[in-house]
Design a protein around this motif. Structure first.
Motif, short mmCIF file in Angstrom:
data_model
loop_
_atom_site.label_atom_id
_atom_site.label_comp_id
_atom_site.label_asym_id
_atom_site.label_seq_id
_atom_site.Cartn_x
_atom_site.Cartn_y
_atom_site.Cartn_z
N MET A 34 0.85 -1.20 0.00
CA MET A 34 0.00 0.00 0.00
C MET A 34 0.88 1.24 0.00
N LEU A 35 0.71 2.12 -0.99
CA LEU A 35 1.49 3.34 -1.07
C LEU A 35 1.07 4.34 0.01
N LYS A 36 1.94 5.34 0.27
CA LYS A 36 1.69 6.29 1.34
C LYS A 36 0.35 7.01 1.16
N LYS A 37 0.07 7.46 -0.05
CA LYS A 37 -1.20 8.14 -0.31
C LYS A 37 -2.39 7.20 -0.10
N GLU A 38 -2.21 5.94 -0.45
CA GLU A 38 -3.27 4.96 -0.23
C GLU A 38 -3.49 4.72 1.25
N ARG A 39 -2.39 4.67 2.00
CA ARG A 39 -2.52 4.52 3.46
C ARG A 39 -3.25 5.70 4.06
N ALA A 40 -2.92 6.91 3.59
CA ALA A 40 -3.57 8.11 4.10
C ALA A 40 -5.07 8.07 3.81
N SER A 41 -5.45 7.67 2.61
CA SER A 41 -6.87 7.59 2.24
C SER A 41 -7.58 6.53 3.07
N HIS A 42 -6.91 5.40 3.29
CA HIS A 42 -7.49 4.33 4.11
C HIS A 42 -7.70 4.81 5.54
N LEU A 43 -6.73 5.54 6.08
CA LEU A 43 -6.83 6.04 7.44
C LEU A 43 -8.00 7.00 7.60
N LEU A 44 -8.17 7.90 6.64
CA LEU A 44 -9.28 8.84 6.71
C LEU A 44 -10.62 8.11 6.81
N CYS A 45 -10.79 7.10 6.00
CA CYS A 45 -12.05 6.35 6.00
C CYS A 45 -12.23 5.59 7.31
N ARG A 46 -11.20 4.90 7.76
CA ARG A 46 -11.33 4.07 8.95
C ARG A 46 -11.50 4.92 10.22
N LEU A 47 -10.77 6.03 10.31
CA LEU A 47 -10.90 6.88 11.48
C LEU A 47 -12.25 7.57 11.53
N ASP A 48 -12.82 7.88 10.37
CA ASP A 48 -14.18 8.43 10.33
C ASP A 48 -15.20 7.41 10.85
N VAL A 104 0.54 18.52 16.55
CA VAL A 104 1.15 17.20 16.68
C VAL A 104 1.58 16.98 18.13
N ASP A 105 0.92 16.04 18.80
CA ASP A 105 1.33 15.65 20.15
C ASP A 105 2.06 14.31 20.06
N THR A 106 2.38 13.71 21.22
CA THR A 106 3.14 12.47 21.20
C THR A 106 2.38 11.33 20.54
N HIS A 107 1.05 11.29 20.70
CA HIS A 107 0.26 10.23 20.07
C HIS A 107 0.37 10.33 18.55
N ILE A 108 0.17 11.53 18.02
CA ILE A 108 0.21 11.71 16.57
C ILE A 108 1.61 11.45 16.04
N HIS A 109 2.63 11.92 16.75
CA HIS A 109 4.01 11.71 16.33
C HIS A 109 4.32 10.21 16.26
N ARG A 110 3.87 9.48 17.27
CA ARG A 110 4.12 8.03 17.34
C ARG A 110 3.39 7.30 16.21
N LEU A 111 2.11 7.61 16.02
CA LEU A 111 1.33 6.89 15.02
C LEU A 111 1.75 7.24 13.60
N ALA A 112 2.13 8.48 13.36
CA ALA A 112 2.58 8.86 12.02
C ALA A 112 3.80 8.04 11.63
N GLN A 113 4.65 7.76 12.61
CA GLN A 113 5.83 6.93 12.33
C GLN A 113 5.44 5.47 12.12
N ARG A 114 4.62 4.93 12.98
CA ARG A 114 4.20 3.53 12.87
C ARG A 114 3.45 3.27 11.57
N TRP A 115 2.68 4.25 11.14
CA TRP A 115 1.86 4.08 9.94
C TRP A 115 2.60 4.47 8.66
N GLY A 116 3.88 4.80 8.80
CA GLY A 116 4.67 5.12 7.62
C GLY A 116 4.32 6.43 6.96
#
Length: 217
Positions: A1-15, A138-150
């Motif tokens: 899954m490319l980075k843009k695809e991951r971003a699109s997937h995250l938007l849908c799932r988090l919604d 960007v707090d520690t949660h966002i910083h951590r997840l942005a790294q884990r999610w590539g």
């Protein structure tokens, strides 16, 4: 899954997970939000929400807060980390709002970041949640997840913010940063997931076996 695809997937799932995420810090207006965010540095939102009702009862407006002494403010927030420094900053900030900004919270990054104890993250939260200006705090949660999610390499909070802003449309930022915070607290915690455990990490990287070493900001 490319980075843009991951971003699109995250938007849908988090919604799906958080269609209407609340602001974690209790507040009633831009001033109380500003103070609450300032107090939340190196503290949990839960702890801040425990002490702010009494503080805001004593100082509900900039003029009322400015009328309190630094010692009185400290007594209300003494349970928080860095309480003495925060009491001093709140006291100075309230006076500056009166003398420089006409008793109102300024609505620009430059003016907010010039206030005592207000850094870029605090200013971003206020701009996003009080004034509706697209921002990506960007707090520690966002910083951590942005790294884990590539989504970012974890070099710095500044780099993470820049990378996330490049991946997601501005209209999503104010809601998305809250969604990521809630997901990080409930599912992809610092100790509960290493990049291979939580549902989102498994969806994005189904073949990942090695943990992601989190770089603290």
């Amino acid at each position: 899954m490319l980075k843009k695809e991951r971003a699109s997937h995250l938007l849908c799932r988090l919604d799906e997970h958080y269609p209407d995420p609340p602001i974690p810090l209790d507040h009633s207006d831009p001033f109380s939000l500003l103070i609450a965010v300032l107090l939340s540095a190196q503290c949990t939102d839960k702890k801040v929400n425990e002490v702010t009702p009494a503080l805001f009862a004593a100082g509900p407006t900039p003029s009322a807060m400015a009328a309190l002494t630094e010692a009185e403010i400290y007594e209300h927030i003494r349970q928080l980390g860095l309480a003495k420094t925060k009491a001093r900053n709140v006291h100075k900030l309230a006076h500056l709002l009166i003398t420089v900004h006409g008793g109102k919270v300024p609505s620009s990054f430059e003016e907010l970041e010039a206030l005592p104890g207000v850094g870029h993250k605090t200013a971003s939260v206020v701009m996003a949640q009080a004034f509706g200006v697209p921002a990506f705090p960007v707090d520690t949660h966002i910083h951590r997840l942005a790294q884990r999610w590539g989504l970012s390499n974890g070099d710095s909070v500044e780099r993470t913010e820049k990378d996330l802003k490049s991946l997601f449309p501005p209209k999503s930022w104010n809601k998305l940063h809250l969604q990521i915070i809630f997901y990080g607290r409930e599912h992809c915690t610092a100790r509960g997931c290493d990049g291979t455990v939580c549902p989102m990490c498994r969806e994005l990287y189904p073949k990942r076996r090695q943990p992601v070493i989190w770089r603290r900001p």
